[in-house]
Design a protein around this motif. Sequence first.
Motif, short mmCIF file in Angstrom:
data_model
loop_
_atom_site.label_atom_id
_atom_site.label_comp_id
_atom_site.label_asym_id
_atom_site.label_seq_id
_atom_site.Cartn_x
_atom_site.Cartn_y
_atom_site.Cartn_z
N ALA A 29 22.70 1.24 -1.92
CA ALA A 29 21.80 1.65 -0.83
C ALA A 29 21.80 0.63 0.30
N ALA A 30 21.79 -0.65 -0.02
CA ALA A 30 21.84 -1.68 1.03
C ALA A 30 23.14 -1.56 1.82
N TRP A 31 24.25 -1.36 1.11
CA TRP A 31 25.54 -1.17 1.78
C TRP A 31 25.51 0.09 2.64
N ALA A 32 25.00 1.18 2.09
CA ALA A 32 24.94 2.45 2.82
C ALA A 32 24.05 2.33 4.06
N GLY A 33 22.97 1.60 3.95
CA GLY A 33 22.10 1.40 5.10
C GLY A 33 22.80 0.66 6.23
N VAL B 129 15.32 1.57 -4.24
CA VAL B 129 16.53 2.07 -3.60
C VAL B 129 16.28 2.40 -2.14
N SER B 130 15.18 3.08 -1.84
CA SER B 130 14.89 3.41 -0.43
C SER B 130 14.61 2.14 0.37
N GLY B 131 13.96 1.16 -0.25
CA GLY B 131 13.71 -0.10 0.44
C GLY B 131 14.99 -0.85 0.75
N CYS B 132 15.94 -0.84 -0.18
CA CYS B 132 17.23 -1.50 0.07
C CYS B 132 18.02 -0.78 1.15
N LEU B 133 17.96 0.54 1.16
CA LEU B 133 18.60 1.31 2.23
C LEU B 133 18.00 0.93 3.59
N ALA B 134 16.69 0.87 3.64
CA ALA B 134 16.01 0.51 4.89
C ALA B 134 16.30 -0.93 5.30
N ILE B 135 16.35 -1.85 4.35
CA ILE B 135 16.66 -3.24 4.67
C ILE B 135 18.06 -3.36 5.27
N PRO C 14 10.38 -10.77 10.50
CA PRO C 14 9.41 -11.17 9.47
C PRO C 14 8.42 -10.05 9.11
N PHE C 15 7.98 -9.31 10.12
CA PHE C 15 7.01 -8.23 9.84
C PHE C 15 7.66 -7.10 9.05
N LEU C 16 8.79 -6.59 9.55
CA LEU C 16 9.41 -5.42 8.93
C LEU C 16 10.21 -5.76 7.67
N GLY C 17 11.05 -6.79 7.74
CA GLY C 17 11.92 -7.12 6.61
C GLY C 17 11.21 -7.85 5.50
N THR C 18 10.76 -9.07 5.81
CA THR C 18 10.10 -9.88 4.78
C THR C 18 8.76 -9.29 4.39
N GLY C 19 7.99 -8.86 5.38
CA GLY C 19 6.65 -8.34 5.11
C GLY C 19 6.65 -6.94 4.53
N PHE C 20 6.86 -5.94 5.41
CA PHE C 20 6.73 -4.56 4.96
C PHE C 20 7.70 -4.21 3.83
N LEU C 21 8.99 -4.40 4.07
CA LEU C 21 9.96 -4.01 3.04
C LEU C 21 9.92 -4.93 1.83
N GLY C 22 9.55 -6.19 2.03
CA GLY C 22 9.36 -7.09 0.90
C GLY C 22 8.17 -6.67 0.04
N GLY C 23 7.11 -6.20 0.68
CA GLY C 23 5.95 -5.70 -0.06
C GLY C 23 6.17 -4.32 -0.64
N ALA D 283 0.84 -1.21 0.00
CA ALA D 283 0.00 0.00 0.00
C ALA D 283 0.87 1.26 0.00
N SER D 284 1.97 1.22 0.73
CA SER D 284 2.90 2.36 0.74
C SER D 284 3.52 2.56 -0.64
N ARG D 285 3.92 1.48 -1.26
CA ARG D 285 4.49 1.56 -2.61
C ARG D 285 3.47 2.13 -3.58
N HIS D 286 2.24 1.65 -3.50
CA HIS D 286 1.20 2.14 -4.39
C HIS D 286 0.96 3.63 -4.18
N GLY D 287 0.95 4.06 -2.93
CA GLY D 287 0.77 5.48 -2.65
C GLY D 287 1.87 6.32 -3.27
N LEU D 288 3.10 5.85 -3.19
CA LEU D 288 4.21 6.57 -3.79
C LEU D 288 4.09 6.60 -5.31
N SER D 289 3.61 5.50 -5.89
CA SER D 289 3.45 5.48 -7.35
C SER D 289 2.36 6.45 -7.80
#
Length: 143
Positions: free
Chosen positions: A122-126, A51-57, A76-85, A27-33
């Motif tokens: 971004a993943a490295w920078a995060g 890119v922002s998702g990889c930074l956050a991960i 599972p909620f934040l990584g696999t779920g939220f950031l995966g979605g 839903a967050s991704r859709h809102g941004l789109s």
Amino acid sequence: MARAATVLAGQGPAIAVVSLGGALGAASRHGLSLLLPHAGGFPWATLLVNVSGCLAIGALIVVLTEALTAPPLARPFLGTGFLGGYTTFSAYAGEAEGLLSGGSIMLGGTYLVLTLLAALAAAWAGTRAARLVLARSNDGQPR
């Protein structure tokens, strides 16, 4: 069927939090789109999301594994779920294919390479940023 039931036994809470997190991330991704639509041009919203998702991960994994004693369902909620979605590498592949097959070879190729390199950076920078923040909060000096 019995094998599947055995594998899934006791996984109800994890499945529930991954599902909830995934729905919120999507839903967050859709809102941004909706805020950054593209009509045949460069897919900025998907690039920004990935890119922002990889930074956050990157940051999340450091915080959950090196700084906190996180609840078992946090990852599972934040990584696999939220950031995966939230992230959408399937849309990335589809948009790149659309650009390339539509004749925009330079734009499609740029999008493919830019997304890949920016997401990895971004993943490295995060991870690096999270470790610097944690080090400063622990002893006042970066590591």
